[in-house]
Design an enzyme around this catalytic site. Sequence first.
Site, PDB file in Angstrom:
ATOM      1  N   TYR A  69       0.942  -1.174  -0.141  1.00 19.80           N
ATOM      2  CA  TYR A  69      -0.141   0.010  -0.029  1.00 19.80           C
ATOM      3  C   TYR A  69       0.871   1.266   0.183  1.00 19.80           C
ATOM      4  O   TYR A  69       1.393   1.468   1.080  1.00 19.80           O
ATOM      5  CB  TYR A  69      -0.937   0.047   1.286  1.00 19.80           C
ATOM      6  CG  TYR A  69      -1.830  -1.143   1.342  1.00 19.80           C
ATOM      7  CD1 TYR A  69      -2.340  -1.852  -0.023  1.00 19.80           C
ATOM      8  CD2 TYR A  69      -2.654  -1.528   2.231  1.00 19.80           C
ATOM      9  CE1 TYR A  69      -3.086  -3.041  -0.007  1.00 19.80           C
ATOM     10  CE2 TYR A  69      -3.484  -2.826   2.276  1.00 19.80           C
ATOM     11  CZ  TYR A  69      -3.987  -3.249   1.298  1.00 19.80           C
ATOM     12  OH  TYR A  69      -4.679  -4.183   1.292  1.00 19.80           O
ATOM     13  N   GLY A 218     -15.818   0.527  -1.961  1.00 19.77           N
ATOM     14  CA  GLY A 218     -15.333   1.570  -2.367  1.00 19.77           C
ATOM     15  C   GLY A 218     -15.952   2.728  -2.207  1.00 19.77           C
ATOM     16  O   GLY A 218     -15.541   3.903  -2.866  1.00 19.77           O
ATOM     17  N   GLY A 219     -16.933   2.724  -1.233  1.00 21.14           N
ATOM     18  CA  GLY A 219     -17.823   4.027  -1.210  1.00 21.14           C
ATOM     19  C   GLY A 219     -18.900   3.979  -1.895  1.00 21.14           C
ATOM     20  O   GLY A 219     -19.941   4.901  -1.539  1.00 21.14           O
TER      21      GLY A 219
HETATM   22  N1  LIG Z   1      -6.522  -8.214   0.544  1.00 19.65           N
HETATM   23  C1  LIG Z   1      -6.873  -7.794  -0.598  1.00 19.65           C
HETATM   24  O1  LIG Z   1      -6.628  -7.831  -1.658  1.00 19.65           O
HETATM   25  C2  LIG Z   1      -7.438  -6.242  -0.470  1.00 19.65           C
HETATM   26  C3  LIG Z   1      -7.833  -5.500  -1.489  1.00 19.65           C
HETATM   27  C4  LIG Z   1      -8.213  -4.223  -1.264  1.00 19.65           C
HETATM   28  C5  LIG Z   1      -8.608  -4.072  -0.125  1.00 19.65           C
HETATM   29  N2  LIG Z   1      -8.014  -4.507   1.047  1.00 19.65           N
HETATM   30  C6  LIG Z   1      -8.174  -4.177   2.513  1.00 19.65           C
HETATM   31  O2  LIG Z   1      -9.556  -3.682   2.749  1.00 19.65           O
HETATM   32  C7  LIG Z   1      -9.825  -2.544   3.210  1.00 19.65           C
HETATM   33  C8  LIG Z   1     -10.973  -1.863   2.764  1.00 19.65           C
HETATM   34  O3  LIG Z   1     -11.096  -1.954   1.078  1.00 19.65           O
HETATM   35  P1  LIG Z   1     -11.316  -0.813   0.418  1.00 19.65           P
HETATM   36  O4  LIG Z   1     -10.730   0.472   1.062  1.00 19.65           O
HETATM   37  O5  LIG Z   1     -10.835  -1.087  -0.932  1.00 19.65           O
HETATM   38  O6  LIG Z   1     -12.867  -0.685   0.151  1.00 19.65           O
HETATM   39  P2  LIG Z   1     -14.130  -0.113   1.114  1.00 19.65           P
HETATM   40  O7  LIG Z   1     -13.548  -0.016   2.544  1.00 19.65           O
HETATM   41  O8  LIG Z   1     -15.135  -0.823   0.572  1.00 19.65           O
HETATM   42  O9  LIG Z   1     -14.237   1.575   0.730  1.00 19.65           O
HETATM   43  C9  LIG Z   1     -13.259   2.505   0.948  1.00 19.65           C
HETATM   44  C10 LIG Z   1     -13.492   3.612   0.100  1.00 19.65           C
HETATM   45  O10 LIG Z   1     -14.672   4.088   0.264  1.00 19.65           O
HETATM   46  C11 LIG Z   1     -14.559   5.548   0.700  1.00 19.65           C
HETATM   47  N3  LIG Z   1     -15.480   5.624   1.929  1.00 19.65           N
HETATM   48  C12 LIG Z   1     -15.492   5.005   3.116  1.00 19.65           C
HETATM   49  N4  LIG Z   1     -16.334   5.118   4.066  1.00 19.65           N
HETATM   50  C13 LIG Z   1     -17.291   6.086   3.488  1.00 19.65           C
HETATM   51  C14 LIG Z   1     -18.263   6.673   3.773  1.00 19.65           C
HETATM   52  N5  LIG Z   1     -18.826   6.551   5.068  1.00 19.65           N
HETATM   53  N6  LIG Z   1     -19.064   7.637   2.778  1.00 19.65           N
HETATM   54  C15 LIG Z   1     -18.232   7.814   1.590  1.00 19.65           C
HETATM   55  N7  LIG Z   1     -17.343   7.081   1.172  1.00 19.65           N
HETATM   56  C16 LIG Z   1     -16.726   6.511   1.963  1.00 19.65           C
HETATM   57  C17 LIG Z   1     -13.414   5.733   1.185  1.00 19.65           C
HETATM   58  O11 LIG Z   1     -13.320   7.281   0.566  1.00 19.65           O
HETATM   59  P3  LIG Z   1     -12.715   8.276   1.590  1.00 19.65           P
HETATM   60  O12 LIG Z   1     -11.057   8.044   1.857  1.00 19.65           O
HETATM   61  O13 LIG Z   1     -13.115   9.531   0.974  1.00 19.65           O
HETATM   62  O14 LIG Z   1     -13.503   7.950   2.829  1.00 19.65           O
HETATM   63  C18 LIG Z   1     -12.590   4.618   0.268  1.00 19.65           C
HETATM   64  O15 LIG Z   1     -12.263   5.329  -0.910  1.00 19.65           O
HETATM   65  C19 LIG Z   1      -8.348  -1.853   2.435  1.00 19.65           C
HETATM   66  O16 LIG Z   1      -8.229  -0.473   3.132  1.00 19.65           O
HETATM   67  C20 LIG Z   1      -7.591  -2.664   2.687  1.00 19.65           C
HETATM   68  O17 LIG Z   1      -6.983  -2.638   4.174  1.00 19.65           O
HETATM   69  C21 LIG Z   1      -7.482  -5.602   1.027  1.00 19.65           C
END
Ligand SMILES: NC(=O)c1ccc[n+]([C@@H]2O[C@H](COP(=O)([O-])OP(=O)(O)OC[C@H]3O[C@@H](n4cnc5c(N)ncnc54)[C@H](OP(=O)(O)O)[C@@H]3O)[C@@H](O)[C@H]2O)c1
Length: 292
Positions: A69, A218-219
């Site tokens: 990351y 992803g939001g």
């Molecule tokens: N193992 C893997 O292959 C893998 C792949 C992807 C992710 N991950 C892990 O999973 C975690 C979560 O996944 P993710 O970050 O891809 O997706 P997510 O948690 O579904 O979504 C995060 C995104 O949504 C937005 N968001 C979050 N809360 C919000 C809200 N209340 N209102 C509006 N927008 C919101 C955030 O933007 P803002 O910053 O603007 O809030 C961010 O861009 C990651 O941080 C990582 O640790 C692992």
Amino acid sequence: MAEQTTINAALAGTIDIGGDLSVNRFGFGAMRLTGEGIWGEPRDPEECKRVLRRVLELGINLIDTADSYGPQVSERLIAEALYPYPDELVIATKGGLTRPGPNRWNPNGRPEHLRAACEGSLKRLRVDRIDVYQLHRPDPEVPFEESVGTLVELKNEGKIRHIALSNVTVDELERAQKLTPIVSVQNRYSLFERSSEPVLEACSLEDVAFIPWRPVEGGEVISAGGAVGQIAMKYRATPTQVALAWLLAHSPVMLPIPGTSKVAHLEENLGAVALELAPAELAELDQLAVEG
Ligand SMILES: NC(=O)c1ccc[n+]([C@@H]2O[C@H](COP(=O)([O-])OP(=O)(O)OC[C@H]3O[C@@H](n4cnc5c(N)ncnc54)[C@H](OP(=O)(O)O)[C@@H]3O)[C@@H](O)[C@H]2O)c1
């Protein structure tokens, strides 16, 4: 002045990790504390550090990150903001992907790469042992047992406390379990994306924590209408909170890690732990993925 109540992640209950760690069943994903394309420095590093400090204040005691990351940026920011860590904090990191550029992720599950990745994470996180080390993704070019076997060696050397997997099938989980205890599996999963349901079921049967990545799409869940929108309106909640509350109710081994770079979104998301949906509402939401 009215008394201010702060929601705490403890409301989600706890989950056992490997028999000697216990965390609240609502974690934080630190992938978004980076630049566009999960590449380079975040636009607002100070807000990212505020997010990390607020994570702890809100009782969240599992932070998920990875060497890839940024690369390196997320782990470095965690150490800058939170070191020395409180005893109850569990940091789960990962190795097994390299980053040739923004939005590009190449698997590398070779023993020498995993060893170097683990050493790098130990240094950046400033720890002697990593609590939970996840193989980020099986590498099709490397026998899976060879990658997992390297993590077993690192565990035997005291560099890893617990071994975990990410982006695996049920078959891969079972093959890894023949070599070593697996404490968690992190696969993509949400109200709208349930292709890993069989993996979740396998985890439930064996009390292995299931960490759904991209839990709020992803939001994109913010604009969900239909049943999600209606239920959200009824509880004066947001669709994002409904999606997370459904996840928490869906399985006792579910450990969501929604990611954000903003304190306001972190606080909003944690609100899901106080949202108790009625059985009929949960059943209606269950149907969403079936209907596609
Ligand atoms: N193992 C893997 O292959 C893998 C792949 C992807 C992710 N991950 C892990 O999973 C975690 C979560 O996944 P993710 O970050 O891809 O997706 P997510 O948690 O579904 O979504 C995060 C995104 O949504 C937005 N968001 C979050 N809360 C919000 C809200 N209340 N209102 C509006 N927008 C919101 C955030 O933007 P803002 O910053 O603007 O809030 C961010 O861009 C990651 O941080 C990582 O640790 C692992």
